[in-house]
Design a protein around this motif. Sequence first.
Motif, PDB file in Angstrom:
ATOM      1  N   TRP A   1       0.841  -1.098  -0.155  1.00  0.00           N
ATOM      2  CA  TRP A   1       0.017   0.019   0.096  1.00  0.00           C
ATOM      3  C   TRP A   1       0.750   1.254   0.103  1.00  0.00           C
ATOM      4  CZ3 TRP A   1      -0.587  -3.740   4.185  1.00  0.00           C
ATOM      5  CH2 TRP A   1       0.076  -3.457   5.080  1.00  0.00           C
ATOM      6  N   ASP A   2       2.183   1.212   0.310  1.00  0.00           N
ATOM      7  CA  ASP A   2       3.145   2.245   0.268  1.00  0.00           C
ATOM      8  C   ASP A   2       3.573   2.612  -1.237  1.00  0.00           C
ATOM      9  OD1 ASP A   2       2.843   3.141   2.890  1.00  0.00           O
ATOM     10  OD2 ASP A   2       4.538   1.742   3.633  1.00  0.00           O
ATOM     11  N   HIS A   3       3.365   1.939  -2.234  1.00  0.00           N
ATOM     12  CA  HIS A   3       3.642   1.970  -3.477  1.00  0.00           C
ATOM     13  C   HIS A   3       2.893   1.723  -4.588  1.00  0.00           C
ATOM     14  CE1 HIS A   3       7.775   2.511  -1.834  1.00  0.00           C
ATOM     15  NE2 HIS A   3       7.596   1.629  -0.982  1.00  0.00           N
ATOM     16  N   ALA A   4       1.782   1.020  -4.404  1.00  0.00           N
ATOM     17  CA  ALA A   4       0.981   0.516  -5.564  1.00  0.00           C
ATOM     18  C   ALA A   4       0.352   1.732  -6.291  1.00  0.00           C
ATOM     19  CB  ALA A   4      -0.224  -0.406  -5.207  1.00  0.00           C
ATOM     20  N   ALA A   5       0.137   2.698  -5.519  1.00  0.00           N
ATOM     21  CA  ALA A   5      -0.763   3.762  -6.377  1.00  0.00           C
ATOM     22  C   ALA A   5       0.308   4.547  -6.984  1.00  0.00           C
ATOM     23  CB  ALA A   5      -1.954   4.468  -5.384  1.00  0.00           C
ATOM     24  N   GLY A   6       1.300   4.886  -6.428  1.00  0.00           N
ATOM     25  CA  GLY A   6       2.377   5.913  -6.756  1.00  0.00           C
ATOM     26  C   GLY A   6       3.162   5.204  -7.931  1.00  0.00           C
ATOM     27  N   TYR A   7       3.241   3.849  -7.963  1.00  0.00           N
ATOM     28  CA  TYR A   7       3.899   3.121  -8.848  1.00  0.00           C
ATOM     29  C   TYR A   7       3.035   3.134 -10.186  1.00  0.00           C
ATOM     30  CZ  TYR A   7       3.908  -0.922 -12.057  1.00  0.00           C
ATOM     31  OH  TYR A   7       4.002  -1.670 -13.349  1.00  0.00           O
ATOM     32  N   MET A   8       1.691   3.125 -10.017  1.00  0.00           N
ATOM     33  CA  MET A   8       1.004   3.235 -11.236  1.00  0.00           C
ATOM     34  C   MET A   8       1.061   4.496 -11.868  1.00  0.00           C
ATOM     35  SD  MET A   8      -0.620   1.144 -13.091  1.00  0.00           S
ATOM     36  CE  MET A   8      -1.869   0.939 -14.326  1.00  0.00           C
ATOM     37  N   VAL A   9       1.011   5.422 -10.959  1.00  0.00           N
ATOM     38  CA  VAL A   9       0.815   7.063 -11.653  1.00  0.00           C
ATOM     39  C   VAL A   9       1.968   7.437 -12.072  1.00  0.00           C
ATOM     40  CG1 VAL A   9       1.083   9.324 -10.370  1.00  0.00           C
ATOM     41  CG2 VAL A   9      -0.885   7.778  -9.737  1.00  0.00           C
ATOM     42  N   VAL A  10       3.136   6.798 -11.604  1.00  0.00           N
ATOM     43  CA  VAL A  10       4.383   7.123 -12.463  1.00  0.00           C
ATOM     44  C   VAL A  10       4.782   6.161 -13.805  1.00  0.00           C
ATOM     45  CG1 VAL A  10       7.115   6.624 -12.572  1.00  0.00           C
ATOM     46  CG2 VAL A  10       5.858   8.023 -10.590  1.00  0.00           C
ATOM     47  N   ALA A  11       4.393   4.909 -13.824  1.00  0.00           N
ATOM     48  CA  ALA A  11       4.621   4.166 -14.732  1.00  0.00           C
ATOM     49  C   ALA A  11       3.439   4.551 -15.807  1.00  0.00           C
ATOM     50  CB  ALA A  11       3.969   2.702 -14.563  1.00  0.00           C
ATOM     51  N   GLU A  12       2.243   5.058 -15.558  1.00  0.00           N
ATOM     52  CA  GLU A  12       1.377   5.247 -16.776  1.00  0.00           C
ATOM     53  C   GLU A  12       1.646   6.882 -17.408  1.00  0.00           C
ATOM     54  OE1 GLU A  12      -1.018   4.135 -18.663  1.00  0.00           O
ATOM     55  OE2 GLU A  12      -0.586   2.135 -17.807  1.00  0.00           O
ATOM     56  N   ALA A  13       2.653   7.554 -16.547  1.00  0.00           N
ATOM     57  CA  ALA A  13       2.993   8.579 -16.884  1.00  0.00           C
ATOM     58  C   ALA A  13       4.419   8.606 -17.877  1.00  0.00           C
ATOM     59  CB  ALA A  13       3.264   9.791 -15.768  1.00  0.00           C
ATOM     60  N   GLY A  14       4.789   7.432 -18.105  1.00  0.00           N
ATOM     61  CA  GLY A  14       6.091   7.184 -18.923  1.00  0.00           C
ATOM     62  C   GLY A  14       7.006   6.799 -18.033  1.00  0.00           C
ATOM     63  N   GLY A  15       7.159   6.764 -16.787  1.00  0.00           N
ATOM     64  CA  GLY A  15       8.526   6.437 -15.932  1.00  0.00           C
ATOM     65  C   GLY A  15       8.641   5.080 -15.487  1.00  0.00           C
ATOM     66  N   ILE A  16       9.746   4.842 -15.077  1.00  0.00           N
ATOM     67  CA  ILE A  16      10.169   3.330 -14.737  1.00  0.00           C
ATOM     68  C   ILE A  16      10.186   3.536 -13.090  1.00  0.00           C
ATOM     69  CG2 ILE A  16      11.521   1.416 -15.121  1.00  0.00           C
ATOM     70  CD1 ILE A  16      12.535   2.828 -17.667  1.00  0.00           C
ATOM     71  N   VAL A  17       9.870   2.266 -12.649  1.00  0.00           N
ATOM     72  CA  VAL A  17       9.913   2.278 -11.219  1.00  0.00           C
ATOM     73  C   VAL A  17      10.596   0.619 -11.100  1.00  0.00           C
ATOM     74  CG1 VAL A  17       8.822   1.939  -8.830  1.00  0.00           C
ATOM     75  CG2 VAL A  17       7.836   3.322 -10.773  1.00  0.00           C
ATOM     76  N   THR A  18      11.693   0.382 -10.462  1.00  0.00           N
ATOM     77  CA  THR A  18      12.384  -0.857 -10.049  1.00  0.00           C
ATOM     78  C   THR A  18      12.981  -1.082  -8.637  1.00  0.00           C
ATOM     79  OG1 THR A  18      14.738  -0.449 -10.917  1.00  0.00           O
ATOM     80  CG2 THR A  18      12.909  -1.005 -12.678  1.00  0.00           C
ATOM     81  N   ASP A  19      13.419  -2.190  -8.435  1.00  0.00           N
ATOM     82  CA  ASP A  19      14.318  -2.231  -7.135  1.00  0.00           C
ATOM     83  C   ASP A  19      15.687  -1.859  -7.522  1.00  0.00           C
ATOM     84  OD1 ASP A  19      15.363  -4.531  -8.215  1.00  0.00           O
ATOM     85  OD2 ASP A  19      14.230  -6.023  -7.000  1.00  0.00           O
ATOM     86  N   ALA A  20      16.547  -1.972  -6.607  1.00  0.00           N
ATOM     87  CA  ALA A  20      18.041  -1.570  -6.996  1.00  0.00           C
ATOM     88  C   ALA A  20      18.524  -2.594  -7.981  1.00  0.00           C
ATOM     89  CB  ALA A  20      18.719  -1.507  -5.566  1.00  0.00           C
ATOM     90  N   ALA A  21      18.128  -3.624  -8.141  1.00  0.00           N
ATOM     91  CA  ALA A  21      18.865  -4.621  -8.971  1.00  0.00           C
ATOM     92  C   ALA A  21      18.046  -4.552 -10.434  1.00  0.00           C
ATOM     93  CB  ALA A  21      18.845  -5.913  -8.374  1.00  0.00           C
ATOM     94  N   GLY A  22      17.029  -3.425 -10.754  1.00  0.00           N
ATOM     95  CA  GLY A  22      16.489  -3.207 -11.823  1.00  0.00           C
ATOM     96  C   GLY A  22      15.421  -4.316 -12.123  1.00  0.00           C
ATOM     97  N   ASN A  23      14.830  -5.222 -10.994  1.00  0.00           N
ATOM     98  CA  ASN A  23      13.834  -5.882 -11.314  1.00  0.00           C
ATOM     99  C   ASN A  23      12.302  -4.782 -11.046  1.00  0.00           C
ATOM    100  OD1 ASN A  23      15.453  -8.439 -11.090  1.00  0.00           O
ATOM    101  ND2 ASN A  23      15.513  -7.884  -8.892  1.00  0.00           N
ATOM    102  N   PRO A  24      11.458  -5.134 -12.022  1.00  0.00           N
ATOM    103  CA  PRO A  24       9.995  -4.612 -11.420  1.00  0.00           C
ATOM    104  C   PRO A  24       9.768  -5.077 -10.475  1.00  0.00           C
ATOM    105  CG  PRO A  24       9.714  -6.222 -13.205  1.00  0.00           C
ATOM    106  CD  PRO A  24      11.360  -6.271 -13.027  1.00  0.00           C
ATOM    107  N   LEU A  25       8.794  -3.803  -9.676  1.00  0.00           N
ATOM    108  CA  LEU A  25       8.214  -4.314  -8.375  1.00  0.00           C
ATOM    109  C   LEU A  25       7.149  -5.329  -8.653  1.00  0.00           C
ATOM    110  CD1 LEU A  25       7.744  -1.017  -6.685  1.00  0.00           C
ATOM    111  CD2 LEU A  25       9.892  -2.192  -6.911  1.00  0.00           C
TER     112      LEU A  25
END
Length: 288
Positions: free
Chosen positions: A222-246
């Motif tokens: 719940w600390d990342h799901a909405a924020g992740y979607m808002v960034v991903a659909e705006a064209g950004g990328i969200v990963t962990d430090a190893a480059g894996n998708p959340l």
Amino acid sequence: MPFSLVAEEDSEDLRREETRGTLVRIKELVNDTLASNGMNDISPLSEEDVLDAIDRGKSEGGPHGQHWVLDPIDGTKGFMRGDQYAIALALLDEGKVVLGVLACPNLPLTSVTSYDRHNSQDKVGCLYFAQLGAGTFMQSIDGSPPRKVHVSATTNPEGALFFESFEAAHSSHDLSSLIVKKMGVKTPPVRMDSQAKYGALSRGDGEIYLRFPREGYREKIWDHAAGYMVVAEAGGIVTDAAGNPLNFSRGRYLDLDTGIIVTNQKLMPALSKAVVESLKERASSLQS
Ligand SMILES: Nc1ncnc2c1ncn2[C@@H]1O[C@H](COP(=O)(O)O)[C@@H](O)[C@H]1OP(=O)(O)O
Ligand SMILES: [Mg+2]
């Protein structure tokens, strides 16, 4: 209709005798809000109804079916200080986030970098919504027409601006500083509470968000799901430090490799490289 809700809070504290007054106040606020939203056909909720509703959030989520994911106040410390906080709601479908809604009542409508609190024209309060494949939209919290937002197109790290937690206990400021120095970022960090950082990045206020909690801290969905979607659909990328998708399909926790990194497509290769190098340096300095 039955639904599954994965949410941060439960009613345990509110069920104690000492918090009775708070419970009564919450019940009044809930009933006033329902009435002011034209839901007069619903009979007023009792205190027990309110406690039961809060306890609906005990679902474990997971890879099957649909689950709502809610953080009613993300960034509690920012809320208490009168700074940034967010109300974050997302929908998981078969383990994937398909919808994100982020309300940021204290986030300036224009940009965190140009906001002037003495200028009455500079309004605060943003509402973001993003649906898989349909982009991210932002409107004022009191209902201006929504506009589509996009992450910054900046390709030069020198001109990039980066976000991190206001609270040093939530994310290592030293590590972030090492990473952005390697990239050649010149500007100081913008420190903000809550998923408002994802909202600000999604409309291009800044280019990079770094989050490196202490070892052993388990990030919650719940600390990342909405924020992740808002960034991903705006064209950004969200990963962990190893480059894996959340991966939001594992239950209430994200259980990722070290940290979370966020930026645009063009800056991600340089950011990933700087993160890997900085983590190696930190590990070897801890050993010696
Ligand atoms: N030690 C910690 N490390 C990382 N994050 C934390 C820690 N303690 C709490 N949090 C969570 O960080 C989020 C806010 O992060 P920030 O505002 O720094 O971006 C909150 O959801 C908060 O969870 P909680 O809501 O359970 O307090
Ligand atoms: Mg939270």
